[in-house]
Design a protein around this motif. Structure first.
Motif, PDB file in Angstrom:
ATOM      1  N   GLN A  80       0.398  -0.995  -0.129  1.00  0.00           N
ATOM      2  CA  GLN A  80       0.265   0.084  -0.654  1.00  0.00           C
ATOM      3  C   GLN A  80       1.212   0.777  -0.082  1.00  0.00           C
ATOM      4  OE1 GLN A  80      -2.897   0.346  -0.486  1.00  0.00           O
ATOM      5  NE2 GLN A  80      -4.112  -2.141  -0.008  1.00  0.00           N
ATOM      6  N   GLU A  81       2.216   0.831   0.462  1.00  0.00           N
ATOM      7  CA  GLU A  81       2.741   2.843   0.753  1.00  0.00           C
ATOM      8  C   GLU A  81       3.298   2.630  -0.159  1.00  0.00           C
ATOM      9  OE1 GLU A  81       5.235   2.735   4.370  1.00  0.00           O
ATOM     10  OE2 GLU A  81       4.319   1.670   5.660  1.00  0.00           O
ATOM     11  N   LEU A  82       4.050   1.814  -1.014  1.00  0.00           N
ATOM     12  CA  LEU A  82       4.622   1.686  -2.293  1.00  0.00           C
ATOM     13  C   LEU A  82       3.945   2.212  -3.398  1.00  0.00           C
ATOM     14  CD1 LEU A  82       7.682   1.700  -3.691  1.00  0.00           C
ATOM     15  CD2 LEU A  82       7.373  -0.732  -4.407  1.00  0.00           C
ATOM     16  N   ARG A  83       2.762   1.589  -3.358  1.00  0.00           N
ATOM     17  CA  ARG A  83       1.800   1.861  -4.542  1.00  0.00           C
ATOM     18  C   ARG A  83       1.515   3.245  -4.462  1.00  0.00           C
ATOM     19  NH1 ARG A  83      -4.484   1.907  -4.261  1.00  0.00           N
ATOM     20  NH2 ARG A  83      -5.059   2.046  -6.481  1.00  0.00           N
ATOM     21  N   MET A  93       2.535   5.833  -7.776  1.00  0.00           N
ATOM     22  CA  MET A  93       0.437   6.882  -8.197  1.00  0.00           C
ATOM     23  C   MET A  93       1.040   8.072  -7.847  1.00  0.00           C
ATOM     24  SD  MET A  93      -2.411   4.901  -7.832  1.00  0.00           S
ATOM     25  CE  MET A  93      -2.836   5.361  -5.740  1.00  0.00           C
ATOM     26  N   ASN A  94       1.510   8.921  -6.882  1.00  0.00           N
ATOM     27  CA  ASN A  94       1.212   9.798  -5.988  1.00  0.00           C
ATOM     28  C   ASN A  94       2.479  11.303  -7.257  1.00  0.00           C
ATOM     29  OD1 ASN A  94      -0.542   9.707  -4.806  1.00  0.00           O
ATOM     30  ND2 ASN A  94       0.176   9.992  -2.814  1.00  0.00           N
ATOM     31  N   ASN A  95       3.318  10.405  -6.805  1.00  0.00           N
ATOM     32  CA  ASN A  95       4.733  11.171  -7.768  1.00  0.00           C
ATOM     33  C   ASN A  95       4.738  11.448  -9.041  1.00  0.00           C
ATOM     34  OD1 ASN A  95       7.686  12.634  -7.100  1.00  0.00           O
ATOM     35  ND2 ASN A  95       7.843  10.770  -8.586  1.00  0.00           N
ATOM     36  N   VAL A  96       4.713  10.272 -10.044  1.00  0.00           N
ATOM     37  CA  VAL A  96       4.778  10.229 -11.060  1.00  0.00           C
ATOM     38  C   VAL A  96       3.525  10.773 -11.767  1.00  0.00           C
ATOM     39  CG1 VAL A  96       3.795   9.064 -13.603  1.00  0.00           C
ATOM     40  CG2 VAL A  96       5.298   8.275 -11.591  1.00  0.00           C
ATOM     41  N   TYR A  97       2.034  11.219 -11.338  1.00  0.00           N
ATOM     42  CA  TYR A  97       1.081  12.031 -11.419  1.00  0.00           C
ATOM     43  C   TYR A  97       1.368  13.830 -11.095  1.00  0.00           C
ATOM     44  CZ  TYR A  97      -3.485  14.660  -9.941  1.00  0.00           C
ATOM     45  OH  TYR A  97      -4.493  14.925 -10.925  1.00  0.00           O
ATOM     46  N   LYS A  98       2.427  13.812 -10.201  1.00  0.00           N
ATOM     47  CA  LYS A  98       2.324  14.842  -9.503  1.00  0.00           C
ATOM     48  C   LYS A  98       3.687  15.287 -10.656  1.00  0.00           C
ATOM     49  CE  LYS A  98       5.187  17.766  -6.295  1.00  0.00           C
ATOM     50  NZ  LYS A  98       6.185  17.238  -5.068  1.00  0.00           N
ATOM     51  N   GLN A  99       4.692  14.920 -10.967  1.00  0.00           N
ATOM     52  CA  GLN A  99       5.406  15.166 -12.365  1.00  0.00           C
ATOM     53  C   GLN A  99       5.336  15.991 -13.576  1.00  0.00           C
ATOM     54  OE1 GLN A  99       8.258  16.139 -11.616  1.00  0.00           O
ATOM     55  NE2 GLN A  99       8.102  15.946  -8.597  1.00  0.00           N
ATOM     56  N   TYR A 100       3.653  14.661 -13.768  1.00  0.00           N
ATOM     57  CA  TYR A 100       3.139  15.030 -15.202  1.00  0.00           C
ATOM     58  C   TYR A 100       1.946  16.094 -15.373  1.00  0.00           C
ATOM     59  CZ  TYR A 100      -0.317  14.164 -18.236  1.00  0.00           C
ATOM     60  OH  TYR A 100      -1.417  14.363 -19.196  1.00  0.00           O
ATOM     61  N   ALA A 131       4.198   3.916 -18.320  1.00  0.00           N
ATOM     62  CA  ALA A 131       2.750   3.991 -18.433  1.00  0.00           C
ATOM     63  C   ALA A 131       2.077   3.401 -17.221  1.00  0.00           C
ATOM     64  CB  ALA A 131       2.029   3.813 -20.077  1.00  0.00           C
ATOM     65  N   LEU A 132       3.322   2.196 -17.384  1.00  0.00           N
ATOM     66  CA  LEU A 132       2.606   0.445 -15.942  1.00  0.00           C
ATOM     67  C   LEU A 132       1.782   1.681 -15.404  1.00  0.00           C
ATOM     68  CD1 LEU A 132       5.494  -1.763 -16.169  1.00  0.00           C
ATOM     69  CD2 LEU A 132       2.797  -2.002 -18.008  1.00  0.00           C
ATOM     70  N   THR A 133       2.272   2.769 -14.275  1.00  0.00           N
ATOM     71  CA  THR A 133       1.650   3.812 -13.506  1.00  0.00           C
ATOM     72  C   THR A 133       0.208   3.068 -13.638  1.00  0.00           C
ATOM     73  OG1 THR A 133       3.333   5.072 -13.881  1.00  0.00           O
ATOM     74  CG2 THR A 133       1.287   5.557 -13.016  1.00  0.00           C
ATOM     75  N   VAL A 134      -0.446   3.365 -14.335  1.00  0.00           N
ATOM     76  CA  VAL A 134      -2.221   3.024 -15.222  1.00  0.00           C
ATOM     77  C   VAL A 134      -2.650   1.716 -13.841  1.00  0.00           C
ATOM     78  CG1 VAL A 134      -4.437   2.614 -16.196  1.00  0.00           C
ATOM     79  CG2 VAL A 134      -2.565   4.136 -16.874  1.00  0.00           C
ATOM     80  N   LEU A 135      -2.220   0.410 -14.929  1.00  0.00           N
ATOM     81  CA  LEU A 135      -1.817  -0.636 -13.958  1.00  0.00           C
ATOM     82  C   LEU A 135      -1.359  -0.778 -12.504  1.00  0.00           C
ATOM     83  CD1 LEU A 135      -0.305  -3.395 -16.696  1.00  0.00           C
ATOM     84  CD2 LEU A 135      -2.725  -2.308 -16.382  1.00  0.00           C
TER      85      LEU A 135
END
Length: 841
Positions: free
Chosen positions: A789-792, A796-803, A831-835
């Motif tokens: 849960q922590e790593l997920r 997610m938060n970082n890739v989204y924030k940088q985008y 893009a595996l962030t989606v999965l």
């Protein structure tokens, strides 16, 4: 009693006259002949010469035969028929945005396609001549990429230039015999921060690729109203250019028009041709504005030396239609196939708008049904980001055709692989717009969830490239356009070099879909049946060419041999380029990541064979041996590090030092070589564990090889969670902060790559593994579930924030700040962030 000499009577019985009797002569000894040594020597020499000639010609024949093997395709029936991409067999996929290396363009899935595309310039800007065409990081765009793309029928992209945004949309309509019609809509809007209203030149173009012809139809004021053409694959067609308006239904805006019709020696020369044809003599004079000179295409003549082998047949028609207009504006471009016989209406204006809206609604519905992000409570902004990540991978699909450049030890010089097609996703449109073998396995983990048929096609394209030895060139650089983006030292592919067989990850996913009845066995089983002979020879190639020094061990071939110039010689073939391996490459190395890939591959092979009713015992035995955790521990567990490790001829006492260059007194320094950084070895290497803690150490965990009760999991979870080793608030770093090579440059020119930065593909495998071990019974279930849960969340938060902050998804992320870095956009495995968001593993 004495013996009487017998007398011989004559024929008439009268005794013959008596002769004087002589004593019998003693028997004569025959004289031994002397051996003629010279003749013997000559005979032996002749025999040796004949033998040598026979051996020489046999060796020549064998060397020639071995040299041909690298370019001899595997004889088993191809997975895809030769016409599988044709409009007759696959009309819905025939046309597409299969030119990922350009900002916007389309082509067909055929060897010599007519290509269409868009270039643009910001007129009267500070930097005149800022032509945009191929995706370049040096263009410093604020962001670009597909917001929606279904991989088949439509796409919506936004390109954020400095003072304005271009929105490119396309829709396809099926009909006729050549893939139907399509329409583009280009919309430009200025940014609120623009100091003045931008004037933009759009350059729409079409070019043949060595076959077919184009004809521009020019109205008054140099305006190209349409281009008609013909080609073998498309038959007759027409491209119509609409006039710019302020929006749908609005009247035409003031615009200036220019055109260029010439010949091109190759698709890789299109940008140069336009640049060299630009002239500043044209006047832009709107009704309520000042007159200003602007750049426009004028004239261009192809010189003989530009033409390949001076053969006019190799030239292509090239037509450019330039529209210079002030923002905001909208322009439509319509392609109509000559074989579309019962066209209900033209796909323009309100008809186009309606079609776009229908496709968008269908895309949204399919996206939610596939990934369920709305049901998981993600915000609309998060969902928009995830759609863009998937769409960029789908919009980054490319269709390439041509030969690779390859070499084996039996070839004196590089040779051309047989020409062939490749339909594949690409890691990065700007930096890596071509196919990479190990990237593609990760790509298909995402795409198989969206479109199983697409994944099967991509799989088949890759496996159809396999040669008789079972080798697939790991990097596919198949045409002049692709080669123009690759440094020369990386173009030649060597047949002893592998790449991680990640396609087995994607195949494992397809088999799970088959088990869960998510895909039809009527389509999947015939596909597996065709694929199987090629999978067999591919697996066998790995299992023979990449074996290690002891039974059941494996070793990557192709490490850099010039150890003097590298802090740690790279292992490009492993995919983890500069990740620390043994300091001195040797045949004694054992690589734990390759061991794990082979464990995965053998298990998948056994499963495929079992499903097809083929003998599977050999694969089963291999998998059982490699899955034995005792064997894994014996080969790769380092007690000193408490982690899995490579083994080889290694020392950690290495560093880069300035080379000493002797300059004789009185001699000018500039006449002597520039001092380089070279490696200094302070302690001799010895056979030992490498003891580098990082991604490679995690592979037995990442690929689920460890049993749930393995005590080694405890050490791995501790390393994952330790901020001084792998844990960061943004994801797992690639190499422990405590490692001597952490963030160290590999040469004076090579920044650290896999020595600290965060990579999404391996983090995806880590999240997937934590989910796996957190979902099955074992002593580490609870701890793994918590870390999951922590790593997920962090990823997610970082890739989204940088985008949101930068406009891009990135190749890697800084382990100290989380900032995106490396090539961008990188909507391959990132893009595996989606999965990860969807929890689809």
């Amino acid at each position: 009693m004495g013996r009487r000499r017998k007398r011989v009577a004559t024929g008439d019985g009268v005794p013959s006259p008596r002769k004087e009797e002589k004593a019998p002569a003693p028997p004569r000894k025959e004289k031994k002949k002397k051996t003629d040594i010279g003749k013997v020597f000559i005979n032996i020499s002749i025999g040796l010469c004949i033998f040598s000639l026979i051996w020489f010609f046999y060796a020549l024949y064998m060397r020639s035969s071995l040299a041909r093997r690298v370019v001899t395709l595997h004889p088993s029936p191809r997975v895809l028929d030769a016409n599988s991409s044709s409009p007759a067999v696959s009309p819905e996929r025939y046309w597409g945005s299969y030119r990922p290396q350009v900002y916007f363009g389309m082509k067909t899935r055929s060897p010599r396609s007519v290509v269409t595309g868009l270039m643009w310039m910001h007129q009267f800007a500070e930097m005149d001549g800022n032509l945009r065409h191929t995706c370049e990081q040096g263009d410093h765009l604020l962001g670009y990429g597909w917001l929606m793309h279904d991989g088949v029928s439509f796409g919506v992209q936004e390109i954020h230039d400095r003072d304005f945004t271009l929105t490119t949309e396309f829709v396809k309509r099926m009909g006729g015999d050549h893939g139907g019609d399509w329409t583009w809509r280009i919309t430009a809007k200025q940014h609120g921060t623009a100091l003045s209203t931008p004037v933009v030149s759009l350059m729409f173009y079409a070019s043949t690729d060595g076959q077919g012809s184009l004809q521009a139809h020019v109205e008054e004021k140099n305006r190209v109203s349409s281009v008609t053409g013909t080609s073998e694959e498309l038959g007759n067609f027409k491209i119509t250019f609409g006039k710019p308006t302020a929006g749908e239904g609005a009247s035409a805006k003031y615009a200036r028009y220019n055109f260029l019709q010439t010949r091109s020696p190759g698709l890789d020369k299109l940008t140069d041709i336009v640049k060299n044809s630009l002239n500043h003599k044209f006047i832009f004079s709107p009704p309520k504005g000042e007159k200003r000179s602007y750049f426009a295409v004028d004239t261009y003549k192809v010189t003989n030396h530009q033409n390949q082998q001076n053969d006019p047949k190799m030239e292509s028609d090239f037509v450019v239609h330039q529209v210079t207009v002030q923002t905001p504006f909208q322009i439509e471009v319509l392609f109509e196939s000559g074989s579309f016989r019962e066209r209900p209406n033209q796909l323009v204006g309100s008809v186009l708008t309606d079609e776009l809206e229908k496709r968008k609604v269908a895309f949204d519905e399919k996206f939610e049904a596939t990934f369920g992000l709305q049901a998981k409570g993600f915000t609309s902004s998060h969902i928009k980001f995830a759609k863009a990540a998937l769409s960029n991978m789908l919009g980054g699909m490319g269709y390439f055709f041509g030969p690779s450049v390859v070499q084996s030890v039996y070839n004196e010089h590089p040779v051309l692989y047989p020409e062939g097609p490749l339909f594949t996703a690409v890691p990065s449109r700007s930096f890596f717009p071509r196919g990479f073998l190990w990237d593609e396995g990760f790509h298909q983990l995402l795409l198989s969830k969206w479109d199983t048929q697409l994944t099967q096609e991509v799989f088949a394209h890759w496996l159809d490239l396999i040669n008789i030895e079972g080798w697939i060139p790991r990097e596919q650089i198949l045409d002049d356009e692709a080669r123009s983006k690759v440094p020369s030292e990386f173009i030649v592919q060597h047949n002893e070099n592998a790449n991680p067989p990640t396609l087995f990850l994607a195949l494992q996913e397809l088999l799970e879909q088959l088990d869960a009845e998510l895909v039809s066995s009527q389509t999947m089983l015939p596909f597996l049946r065709k694929l199987y002979p090629r999978l067999q020879v591919w697996f066998e190639w790995f299992n023979t060419t990449q074996v290690g020094p002891v039974p059941n061990s494996y070793r990557w071939r192709g490490r850099d041999k010039d150890t003097n110039l590298f802090l740690n010689p790279k292992t490009l073939t492993s995919g983890l380029d500069d990740y620390p391996r043994a300091s001195h490459p040797s045949a004694d190395e054992r690589h734990v990541d390759l061991y794990c890939w082979m464990t995965l591959a053998s298990g998948v092979m056994a499963n495929v064979a079992r499903i097809l009713g083929e003998p599977h015992q050999v694969y089963e035995n291999t998998h059982r041996s490699l899955s034995n955790n005792d064997l894994l521990n014996e080969l790769h567990w380092s007690e000193n590090l408490h982690a899995f490790s490579d083994y080889g001829n290694h020392t950690q006492a290495v560093s880069l030092q300035q080379e000493k260059v002797f300059v004789p007194p009185g001699q000018p320094r500039h006449q002597f070589p520039v001092a380089r950084l070279v490696r200094s070895v302070r302690r001799a290497p010895k056979l030992q564990y490498v003891n580098a803690l990082g991604y490679v150490s995690l592979f037995p965990f990442l690929l689920h090889i460890l049993t749930p009760d393995s005590p080694k999991i405890e050490h791995i979870l501790q390393a994952i969670k330790d901020p001084e080793r792998l844990w960061t608030p943004y994801g797992l770093r690639s190499l422990s902060r405590a490692d001597p090579l952490y963030m160290k440059r590999n040469t004076e020119h090579d920044a650290p790559y896999w020595r600290g930065p965060i990579w999404i593909n391996i983090n995806y495998l880590a999240v997937r593994a934590l989910h796996h071990y957190g979902s099955i019974e074992g002593p580490y279930k609870e701890k793994a579930a918590t870390l999951y849960q922590e790593l997920r969340t962090n990823l997610m938060n970082n890739v989204y924030k940088q985008y949101l902050e930068t406009g891009y998804i990135w190749e890697q992320y800084n382990d100290s700040t989380g900032r995106g870095q490396g090539s961008h956009p990188f909507t391959g495995w990132s893009a595996l962030t989606v999965l990860i968001m969807a929890e689809k593993y």
